[in-house]
Write a protein that holds these residues in place. Sequence first.
Motif, PDB file in Angstrom:
ATOM      1  N   PHE A  98      77.045  79.929   5.374  1.00 32.13           N
ATOM      2  CA  PHE A  98      78.056  80.485   4.476  1.00 32.13           C
ATOM      3  C   PHE A  98      78.866  81.543   5.194  1.00 32.13           C
ATOM      4  CE2 PHE A  98      76.476  79.872  -0.192  1.00 32.13           C
ATOM      5  CZ  PHE A  98      76.476  78.494   0.007  1.00 32.13           C
ATOM      6  N   THR A  99      80.159  81.567   4.947  1.00 34.65           N
ATOM      7  CA  THR A  99      80.954  82.726   5.345  1.00 34.65           C
ATOM      8  C   THR A  99      80.663  83.852   4.357  1.00 34.65           C
ATOM      9  OG1 THR A  99      82.836  82.121   3.954  1.00 34.65           O
ATOM     10  CG2 THR A  99      82.800  81.245   6.218  1.00 34.65           C
ATOM     11  N   VAL A 100      81.119  85.047   4.703  1.00 35.75           N
ATOM     12  CA  VAL A 100      80.973  86.179   3.788  1.00 35.75           C
ATOM     13  C   VAL A 100      81.647  85.872   2.456  1.00 35.75           C
ATOM     14  CG1 VAL A 100      81.721  88.563   3.380  1.00 35.75           C
ATOM     15  CG2 VAL A 100      80.660  87.939   5.567  1.00 35.75           C
ATOM     16  N   ASP A 102      82.043  82.932   1.047  1.00 36.57           N
ATOM     17  CA  ASP A 102      81.183  82.006   0.305  1.00 36.57           C
ATOM     18  C   ASP A 102      80.004  82.737  -0.329  1.00 36.57           C
ATOM     19  OD1 ASP A 102      82.751  79.832   1.052  1.00 36.57           O
ATOM     20  OD2 ASP A 102      81.569  79.427   2.847  1.00 36.57           O
ATOM     21  N   TYR A 136      86.498  90.500   6.870  1.00 32.83           N
ATOM     22  CA  TYR A 136      85.105  90.033   6.902  1.00 32.83           C
ATOM     23  C   TYR A 136      84.926  88.707   6.171  1.00 32.83           C
ATOM     24  CZ  TYR A 136      83.244  94.286   8.996  1.00 32.83           C
ATOM     25  OH  TYR A 136      82.952  95.313   9.872  1.00 32.83           O
ATOM     26  N   CYS A 137      85.885  88.305   5.365  1.00 35.72           N
ATOM     27  CA  CYS A 137      85.720  87.102   4.553  1.00 35.72           C
ATOM     28  C   CYS A 137      85.360  85.868   5.378  1.00 35.72           C
ATOM     29  CB  CYS A 137      86.999  86.817   3.762  1.00 35.72           C
ATOM     30  SG  CYS A 137      87.243  87.880   2.331  1.00 35.72           S
ATOM     31  N   SER A 138      85.901  85.763   6.557  1.00 34.74           N
ATOM     32  CA  SER A 138      85.692  84.561   7.370  1.00 34.74           C
ATOM     33  C   SER A 138      84.499  84.661   8.312  1.00 34.74           C
ATOM     34  CB  SER A 138      86.950  84.253   8.190  1.00 34.74           C
ATOM     35  OG  SER A 138      87.252  85.330   9.060  1.00 34.74           O
ATOM     36  N   LYS A 139      83.842  85.804   8.338  1.00 37.98           N
ATOM     37  CA  LYS A 139      82.715  85.995   9.257  1.00 37.98           C
ATOM     38  C   LYS A 139      81.468  85.266   8.756  1.00 37.98           C
ATOM     39  CE  LYS A 139      84.080  90.495  11.180  1.00 37.98           C
ATOM     40  NZ  LYS A 139      84.107  90.075  12.595  1.00 37.98           N
ATOM     41  N   LEU A 140      80.631  84.848   9.692  1.00 38.80           N
ATOM     42  CA  LEU A 140      79.347  84.243   9.394  1.00 38.80           C
ATOM     43  C   LEU A 140      78.247  85.303   9.531  1.00 38.80           C
ATOM     44  CD1 LEU A 140      79.844  80.890  11.329  1.00 38.80           C
ATOM     45  CD2 LEU A 140      79.633  81.143   8.838  1.00 38.80           C
ATOM     46  N   GLU A 143      77.386  87.139  12.759  1.00 36.79           N
ATOM     47  CA  GLU A 143      78.416  88.009  13.321  1.00 36.79           C
ATOM     48  C   GLU A 143      78.376  89.416  12.721  1.00 36.79           C
ATOM     49  OE1 GLU A 143      82.191  85.354  14.319  1.00 36.79           O
ATOM     50  OE2 GLU A 143      81.554  85.032  12.235  1.00 36.79           O
TER      51      GLU A 143
END
Length: 260
Positions: A98-100, A102, A136-140, A143
Amino acid sequence: MLTVSRVNKTYNNGDFFSNNRQLVLSDVSFEVHGGECLGVIGESGSGKSTLGRLIAGIEKPDSGEILFQGRDVQSREVRLGHISAVFQDYSSSINPFFTVFDAVSELLRTMGQHDKKEVTRRVVDLLGQVGLNAGYCSKLPHELSGGEAQRVCIARAISTGPQFLVLDEAISSLDTPVQTQILNLLIELKERYQMSYLFITHDIQAVAYLCDRVLFFHNGRVVEQSPVSGLSRVKNEYSRKLLSSVIPFESKEMRSCHGV
């Protein structure tokens, strides 16, 4: 708000076919009032984390009852959107794929919010509330630092505006400076949302910093409870032992001296 009444819990203490049961919680009773932060402190194996799982509805008690606003927490309807939890192991609390975005939006979607623009707005707002920007939304998860991951877990927990938050060793895996940042964040969010907290920990200093009242847990039982302002006057031998094992701590009353 939350009433725990004569709760008992056992686990199998042998192989699958054994009838030998280990008593983990014994006749546990207490209440948490609206807007209160109740600390539960005890050594590892004292049963305090089992209590947190029961309140979060992850497990069921063998006997007794746990009521939230007069209704049994075993009902998903009672818990959903009203009771959330943040656990110690932030690394396994978020799906690694999930990304942040998600992770934080997961409960919102469960609650039936599917408008993409509104969900995105809400996620960005929640991240801002815990000190993270929209980037940060796209970070896993891999990361993120430990503190960042726990902030994401907190953002997810408050996404539905719950009235009650279970915090089970939520800062114990973090470095000391980050622990203080998370504690201050929890204080801010509690005041903003007027939430009640159950703060489960082995750290008496964190309890004194955050909580209004403290339950001392030993061998699955509540052996004493005290307001934070009265910790120096506890009488139970086990409670006094826990208090004497740490350096002098900073209570809620002392925070104002530091501008918190």
